[in-house]
Structures are given as C-alpha cells and as structure tokens.
Design a protein around this motif. Structure first.
Motif, PDB file in Angstrom:
ATOM      1  N   LYS A   1     -24.546 -50.943   3.679  1.00 38.34           N
ATOM      2  CA  LYS A   1     -25.735 -50.586   4.449  1.00 38.34           C
ATOM      3  C   LYS A   1     -25.807 -51.336   5.768  1.00 38.34           C
ATOM      4  O   LYS A   1     -26.292 -50.810   6.773  1.00 38.34           O
ATOM      5  CB  LYS A   1     -27.016 -50.871   3.641  1.00 38.34           C
ATOM      6  CG  LYS A   1     -27.345 -49.820   2.607  1.00 38.34           C
ATOM      7  CD  LYS A   1     -28.828 -49.786   2.255  1.00 38.34           C
ATOM      8  CE  LYS A   1     -29.309 -51.100   1.694  1.00 38.34           C
ATOM      9  NZ  LYS A   1     -30.741 -51.014   1.323  1.00 38.34           N
ATOM     10  N   SER A   2     -25.354 -52.575   5.768  1.00 37.11           N
ATOM     11  CA  SER A   2     -25.420 -53.393   6.978  1.00 37.11           C
ATOM     12  C   SER A   2     -24.292 -53.079   7.963  1.00 37.11           C
ATOM     13  O   SER A   2     -24.245 -53.624   9.065  1.00 37.11           O
ATOM     14  CB  SER A   2     -25.380 -54.883   6.624  1.00 37.11           C
ATOM     15  OG  SER A   2     -24.121 -55.240   6.087  1.00 37.11           O
ATOM     16  N   SER A   3     -23.379 -52.193   7.561  1.00 36.03           N
ATOM     17  CA  SER A   3     -22.264 -51.791   8.414  1.00 36.03           C
ATOM     18  C   SER A   3     -22.571 -50.453   9.080  1.00 36.03           C
ATOM     19  O   SER A   3     -23.328 -49.640   8.551  1.00 36.03           O
ATOM     20  CB  SER A   3     -20.972 -51.676   7.601  1.00 36.03           C
ATOM     21  OG  SER A   3     -20.678 -52.883   6.931  1.00 36.03           O
ATOM     22  N   THR A   4     -21.974 -50.216  10.217  1.00 35.58           N
ATOM     23  CA  THR A   4     -22.141 -48.942  10.898  1.00 35.58           C
ATOM     24  C   THR A   4     -21.295 -47.863  10.228  1.00 35.58           C
ATOM     25  O   THR A   4     -20.342 -48.167   9.492  1.00 35.58           O
ATOM     26  CB  THR A   4     -21.723 -49.052  12.366  1.00 35.58           C
ATOM     27  OG1 THR A   4     -20.314 -49.345  12.422  1.00 35.58           O
ATOM     28  CG2 THR A   4     -22.509 -50.139  13.084  1.00 35.58           C
ATOM     29  N   ALA A   5     -21.628 -46.615  10.490  1.00 37.98           N
ATOM     30  CA  ALA A   5     -20.832 -45.496   9.972  1.00 37.98           C
ATOM     31  C   ALA A   5     -19.398 -45.595  10.486  1.00 37.98           C
ATOM     32  O   ALA A   5     -18.444 -45.314   9.752  1.00 37.98           O
ATOM     33  CB  ALA A   5     -21.463 -44.174  10.398  1.00 37.98           C
ATOM     34  N   GLU A   6     -19.233 -46.032  11.743  1.00 37.92           N
ATOM     35  CA  GLU A   6     -17.899 -46.177  12.316  1.00 37.92           C
ATOM     36  C   GLU A   6     -17.079 -47.216  11.558  1.00 37.92           C
ATOM     37  O   GLU A   6     -15.897 -47.003  11.276  1.00 37.92           O
ATOM     38  CB  GLU A   6     -18.016 -46.587  13.784  1.00 37.92           C
ATOM     39  CG  GLU A   6     -16.679 -46.695  14.500  1.00 37.92           C
ATOM     40  CD  GLU A   6     -16.834 -47.102  15.950  1.00 37.92           C
ATOM     41  OE1 GLU A   6     -15.825 -47.065  16.672  1.00 37.92           O
ATOM     42  OE2 GLU A   6     -17.958 -47.464  16.346  1.00 37.92           O
ATOM     43  N   LYS A   7     -17.700 -48.328  11.190  1.00 35.87           N
ATOM     44  CA  LYS A   7     -16.992 -49.366  10.453  1.00 35.87           C
ATOM     45  C   LYS A   7     -16.621 -48.895   9.051  1.00 35.87           C
ATOM     46  O   LYS A   7     -15.528 -49.175   8.549  1.00 35.87           O
ATOM     47  CB  LYS A   7     -17.840 -50.632  10.371  1.00 35.87           C
ATOM     48  CG  LYS A   7     -17.111 -51.791   9.703  1.00 35.87           C
ATOM     49  CD  LYS A   7     -17.923 -53.075   9.726  1.00 35.87           C
ATOM     50  CE  LYS A   7     -17.158 -54.213   9.050  1.00 35.87           C
ATOM     51  NZ  LYS A   7     -17.937 -55.475   9.048  1.00 35.87           N
TER      52      LYS A   7
END
Length: 278
Positions: free
Chosen positions: A243-249
C-alpha cells in the motif's frame, strides 16, 4: 509396513512447505502439534499443482495437470498413492472428511491458469474461489476437527482470509505474472498502464476482507488460532508495504518482507496472543 511410506510421504510435504514458504512454515509451527502435519499435507498438494501451471514451461502442463488430477482422486478413493504428496494428502482428505468439491474447485482454477484468460469480474471471483477460498476451507475442516457447527460459523471468515491472501499475492507477484507468465487477474485493469487509482480500489477490497477475516480468527479453537493469526499478521504487514508503494514500483518488481522481519512479526504475534490483544 505402509507406515514407513506414510511417514516419508508426510516428510515430503513438510519439506516442500519449508522450502517454498517461510511465512506459512512459521504459521504452521505455531499450530497445535497434531494439526501441523495435516496442514503441511494440504500445502504440499496445493504447491505441487501450482508448480505445474507456473513453473514447468518446458513440458505439457495440461497433460501433467490432468494426470495429477486423476491421480489425486484415485488416491482418495484407493487410500494410497505412489506419489508421496498425494499419498499424505489423501490421508488428510479421508481423515478430516474434506469435501471433494473443494478439491475439484481448486483444480479448476489451476486449469484456468493454463489459458490466456481475459478475467471478467465473474471469472475473477471464480478463480479466487477455487485458488484460495476453498484452500482456506480445507484448512478450516482440519482446524475444527469434525465440529460441523463451528465450521459453518467460521466458513465465511476463512473464505475472506483466503481471498485476501490471494489478492495480496496478486499485487506482490504482478510483475512476474504479467511480464513472465502473461497473466492479468484483475478485471477491467490495464496493467500496461497500471495506476495508483486502480491499485487503491484493489487495496480497499483487500482491506475489507482482512477486517472480516480477523473476526473469525478470534473465534478459532486455541489449537489453531495462534498459527493462523501469525499468517494473518505477515500478510497484513506485506499488504501495508504494498500500500505504501506506488503502482509503478509494484509493477517493477516483487515486494518482500525479509526473513528477519518475519521472525520479528512472529514474536509480536505471540505476545499479542498471550496478552489476548488479537
């Protein structure tokens, strides 16, 4: 002297679990001792089927899975298999009276992985039911040890937990699924342009399932509650990291929890269990 072969069969499934999944191995360790081997056996069965569709790229997967399915039901009927994983699995199925329909639904989802499916909401739900929710129900039949009333009471929570785990796996493995296996499970989502908005919608769905699942975990028998809670804590931590990561990551590679962190979560969950703060 089948007892020797049965022990060897059980050891095979335990070894498979420990080799493939540190998190589930830790959770199983904190089950009551009499429940550990049956859950190892379920995991070994599930893992073997999953490996057929995910890993054996140089072989005819459809033929292998069809044979595995046939051998599975023959083992249940005959009470024996020369495949050690199926031999120990059939013992669990026959001892705990696991519904054969659950096994059939699981294998149907594995068959879906052999196709280049375009997942509609209906097919997505069908896949989740077979690949994850019914596995939760198999384990629940072991945890409730023949208490049908308790099984029915906890059935929905077990399905919610299985679904949450699977959807977290989808997000964790989305890079490999999409770029290596050409799979896209999420309906109406274009992973080539995966957005934070789409990711957030999926996460809200998972969060709701976790909230419903914990209600049932708190009501599990003491013999299984701590082990299931530990698996819940691990997946919730992994989910929060996603959740704390971006979709790109998320699309760029697999997000992991280190083994050292897993052991920390283990001790935290034990303390919560002992102090009745689950």
């Amino acid at each position: 002297m089948k007892e020797i072969f049965d022990k060897l069969s059980a050891q095979c499934s335990e070894m498979i679990t420990k080799r493939y999944s540190t998190s589930f191995s830790l959770g199983i360790y904190f089950l009551n001792e009499r429940l550990r081997q049956p859950i190892y056996s379920i995991y070994g069965f599930v893992r073997l089927a999953d490996e057929i569709v995910d890993s054996f790229h140089d072989y005819n997967k459809a033929i292998l899975l069809s044979k595995f399915k046939r051998d599975c039901f023959e083992a249940i009927e005959d009470g024996i298999s020369l495949n050690p994983v199926l031999n120990t699995f059939q013992q669990v199925v026959n001892t705990y009276h696991i519904d054969k329909e659950l096994i059939e639904l699981f294998l149907q989802s594995m068959e879906m992985d052999l196709q280049q499916e375009l997942y509609t909401p209906e097919k997505y739900n069908q896949y989740i039911l077979g690949s994850a929710q019914v596995v939760g129900l198999m384990c629940l039949q072991v945890f409730t040890e023949g208490d049908r009333q308790q099984y029915e009471k906890l059935k929905d929570s077990a399905m919610q937990l299985g679904s949450a785990f699977q959807k977290v796996n989808f997000l964790r493995d989305v890079n490999a699924d999409y770029f290596t296996l050409s799979r896209s499970y999420f309906p109406n989502v274009n992973l080539s342009a995966f957005s934070n908005t789409e990711k957030k919608i999926i996460e809200e769905e998972i969060e709701a399932e976790f909230q419903r699942a914990i209600i049932g975990i708190r009501q599990l028998p003491a013999s299984s509650r701590n082990g299931v809670y530990l698996a819940y804590v691990y997946y919730k931590k992994l989910f929060n990291k996603i959740k704390s990561s971006t979709a790109e990551k998320v699309m760029s590679g697999r997000i992991r929890i280190s083994n050292a962190h897993k052991f920390g979560l283990m001790f935290d969950s034990i303390i919560r269990y002992k102090t009745n703060t689950i």
